[in-house]
Scaffold this motif. Sequence first.
Motif, PDB file in Angstrom:
ATOM      1  N   GLU A 195       0.759  -1.520   0.077  1.00 38.39           N
ATOM      2  CA  GLU A 195      -0.129  -0.465  -0.008  1.00 38.39           C
ATOM      3  C   GLU A 195       0.679   1.341  -0.362  1.00 38.39           C
ATOM      4  O   GLU A 195       0.569   2.435  -0.670  1.00 38.39           O
ATOM      5  N   PRO A 196       1.826   1.183   0.782  1.00 36.90           N
ATOM      6  CA  PRO A 196       2.863   2.434   0.524  1.00 36.90           C
ATOM      7  C   PRO A 196       3.167   2.777  -0.313  1.00 36.90           C
ATOM      8  O   PRO A 196       3.328   3.689  -0.968  1.00 36.90           O
ATOM      9  N   LEU A 197       3.741   1.900  -1.394  1.00 36.64           N
ATOM     10  CA  LEU A 197       4.050   1.787  -2.855  1.00 36.64           C
ATOM     11  C   LEU A 197       3.362   2.487  -3.396  1.00 36.64           C
ATOM     12  O   LEU A 197       3.735   3.438  -4.759  1.00 36.64           O
ATOM     13  N   VAL A 198       2.192   1.345  -2.994  1.00 38.61           N
ATOM     14  CA  VAL A 198       0.813   2.527  -4.012  1.00 38.61           C
ATOM     15  C   VAL A 198       1.047   4.063  -4.210  1.00 38.61           C
ATOM     16  O   VAL A 198       0.671   4.669  -4.842  1.00 38.61           O
ATOM     17  N   ILE A 199       0.610   4.688  -3.069  1.00 39.58           N
ATOM     18  CA  ILE A 199       0.446   5.954  -2.470  1.00 39.58           C
ATOM     19  C   ILE A 199       1.963   6.484  -2.848  1.00 39.58           C
ATOM     20  O   ILE A 199       1.903   7.674  -3.731  1.00 39.58           O
ATOM     21  N   HIS A 200       2.753   6.034  -3.194  1.00 43.02           N
ATOM     22  CA  HIS A 200       3.629   6.971  -3.428  1.00 43.02           C
ATOM     23  C   HIS A 200       4.156   6.831  -4.620  1.00 43.02           C
ATOM     24  O   HIS A 200       5.123   7.233  -4.912  1.00 43.02           O
ATOM     25  N   GLY A 201       3.035   5.590  -5.520  1.00 45.11           N
ATOM     26  CA  GLY A 201       4.144   5.864  -6.913  1.00 45.11           C
ATOM     27  C   GLY A 201       4.976   5.049  -6.954  1.00 45.11           C
ATOM     28  O   GLY A 201       5.858   4.975  -8.212  1.00 45.11           O
ATOM     29  N   VAL A 202       5.570   4.293  -6.078  1.00 42.85           N
ATOM     30  CA  VAL A 202       6.991   3.950  -6.352  1.00 42.85           C
ATOM     31  C   VAL A 202       6.889   2.404  -7.682  1.00 42.85           C
ATOM     32  O   VAL A 202       6.081   0.979  -6.845  1.00 42.85           O
ATOM     33  N   GLY A 203       7.316   2.077  -8.443  1.00 41.40           N
ATOM     34  CA  GLY A 203       7.605   1.209  -9.526  1.00 41.40           C
ATOM     35  C   GLY A 203       6.113   0.578  -9.674  1.00 41.40           C
ATOM     36  O   GLY A 203       5.431   1.229  -9.785  1.00 41.40           O
TER      37      GLY A 203
ATOM     38  N   ARG B 269       5.388  -3.143   6.207  1.00 39.64           N
ATOM     39  CA  ARG B 269       4.838  -2.556   4.990  1.00 39.64           C
ATOM     40  C   ARG B 269       5.514  -1.115   6.470  1.00 39.64           C
ATOM     41  O   ARG B 269       5.984   0.266   5.149  1.00 39.64           O
ATOM     42  N   ALA B 270       6.411  -0.468   7.888  1.00 39.84           N
ATOM     43  CA  ALA B 270       7.079   0.704   7.884  1.00 39.84           C
ATOM     44  C   ALA B 270       8.175   1.177   6.717  1.00 39.84           C
ATOM     45  O   ALA B 270       8.058   1.944   6.452  1.00 39.84           O
ATOM     46  N   LEU B 271       8.031  -0.835   6.290  1.00 41.06           N
ATOM     47  CA  LEU B 271       9.956  -0.491   6.019  1.00 41.06           C
ATOM     48  C   LEU B 271       9.631  -0.520   4.311  1.00 41.06           C
ATOM     49  O   LEU B 271      11.040  -0.324   3.108  1.00 41.06           O
ATOM     50  N   ALA B 272       8.519  -0.758   3.762  1.00 40.23           N
ATOM     51  CA  ALA B 272       8.287  -0.384   2.317  1.00 40.23           C
ATOM     52  C   ALA B 272       9.078   1.040   1.276  1.00 40.23           C
ATOM     53  O   ALA B 272       9.475   0.230   0.550  1.00 40.23           O
ATOM     54  N   LEU B 273       8.624   1.630   1.783  1.00 41.42           N
ATOM     55  CA  LEU B 273       9.871   3.042   1.503  1.00 41.42           C
ATOM     56  C   LEU B 273      10.526   2.970   1.323  1.00 41.42           C
ATOM     57  O   LEU B 273      11.256   4.259   1.304  1.00 41.42           O
ATOM     58  N   GLU B 274      11.559   2.383   2.309  1.00 40.28           N
ATOM     59  CA  GLU B 274      12.734   2.367   2.849  1.00 40.28           C
ATOM     60  C   GLU B 274      13.291   3.937   3.500  1.00 40.28           C
ATOM     61  O   GLU B 274      14.071   4.466   3.004  1.00 40.28           O
TER      62      GLU B 274
END
Length: 574
Positions: free
Chosen positions: A425-433, A475-480
């Motif tokens: 979910e965080p990756l989707v919100i921030h448009g990552v990958g 999940r907290a680590l998803a955005l590095e």
Amino acid sequence: MNGTNEHRAEAPLLRIRDLHVNFRTKSGPVEAVRGVNLTVYPRQTVAIVGESGSGKSTTAQAIIDLLPGSGEISKGEMLFNGVDLSKLTSRELTEVRGAQIGYVPQDPMSNLNPVWNIGFQVEETIRFNGVARGRRAVRQRAVQVLTEAGLPAAAERLRQYPHEFSGGMRQRALIGIGLSARPELLIADEPTSALDVTVQRQILDHLDELTHEFGTSVLLITHDLGLAAERAEHLVVMYRGRVVESGPSQEILASPKHPYTQRLVAAAPSLASRRIEAVRRDDDANLYATATLEKTLAERARDRNAAQPEAGKLIEITEARKVYRLRARGLRRREVVAVDNVSFAVKRGTTTAIVGESGSGKSTLAKLFLQLEPLTSGSIRFDGEDISRFSAAETMAFRRRVQPVFQDPYGTLDPQHSVGRTIAEPLVIHGVGTARERQQRVHHLLNQVALPVEAADRYPSELSGGQRQRVAIARALALEPEVLVLDEAVSALDVLVQGQILDLLGKLQAELGLTYVFITHDLAVVRLIADNVCVMREGVLVESATTDEVFDHSREQYTRELLAAIPGARLYPT
């Protein structure tokens, strides 16, 4: 504590033999308690210890016939004063329950009816057990019960409702209710697990005084081996429905025989915090024989400390103040100062613990840093920049670099989302990958937090508490991120799971160079993971220093009281 040999000269008050408890399910009976044996003598405290699912609460509930609807005793006997409780009718058991065997349940909020005031609930118990008759006598007895339980101004408290009580006050009310009929046996099921260490100590001290005064025996149910060994003279260790070890507390602590008991002794933070002084100061390998977790965490701490002089300040909080304006009667408002001119800094790659009792302002401080609440005054700088002046784009970038992990891993995970979707979910919100890249990232994160890749297709309800917290960390680590804010992240977990999560956090910090802000009321955990400690009280920062300085040479009396309240102080005197 009374000696065990003294008790054996008397007839047992409670003797459980070969107890089996089943739960009916669609796929057939599931045996939750398998052949349990235990004995409680008059005026003795016995503790049943084990993690969630070990069968300890089920055993306690079976004694007083409070098993859930699908639960049933399939075999065994429970002799109370020579009478087999399992053979009594419901009416006969009702006469025993409360009057002869008191019960203090785990969660005071869900076990006090929110629509009835405290007085009604105490008086109801007194009437039912025939302790007093007549409206005036019942009211006087209710006041006496709450006064004995340590509640100030008990007569006024009768008119209040559960939501107007603190957690400690609610627990005192339940203890008062449990002891109102002067029972011979009190079953206390995790009576302080949700409380701060200082409140926990006050309540357990008061419970000791009451049971000693009334000559009541206690069956204490807990997952905290340090607390159990300190408060009970006899320990019963349960694992997967069986008793794996039983004996005098001191003997089990000194020489645990069963591998599971050995793991409990090694993992319990309340015991580990007492041992870690020797671990951090002595390289004698014998000290590490039952203290693997302390050794590992201490070695990582030494590595971080060696690098600290070169580390710069990543977070700088200067005179932070937060004032809430709450509506009072009519149009009036009153001000509540939650954080009062707090200043401290956090170095990159280190762990700073913020500790204090409930209401001390520690979680509010975390919300201010996470920008979930605005500052009233003061400033918070992150990597040299004032976060209050961030633009929308800068705030979005900040949220990528700083991520929270909260206390309740179930409440913070959407039950309708799979684990894979939650982590992505965080990756989707921030448009990552791309979708494929996000899937690969999810699998990598699951591996990092020691969960199988197959867990991506499971849902939170299918996971244990420890597994759910691992998902929250993934999940907290998803955005590095560079910083994790951990708000009571292990307080709701069993001690073995706590140890696993603390070890995981240590590994991740070493591998990824993470900075932790660790919010907790549990100083035992702080001793295991923190480099620096900030002690808060009523919104004020009363002490700030390295962990060793705070534990070894604390300046403030309040800090010393917090340290003294850690279970195990009487077992490992400093």
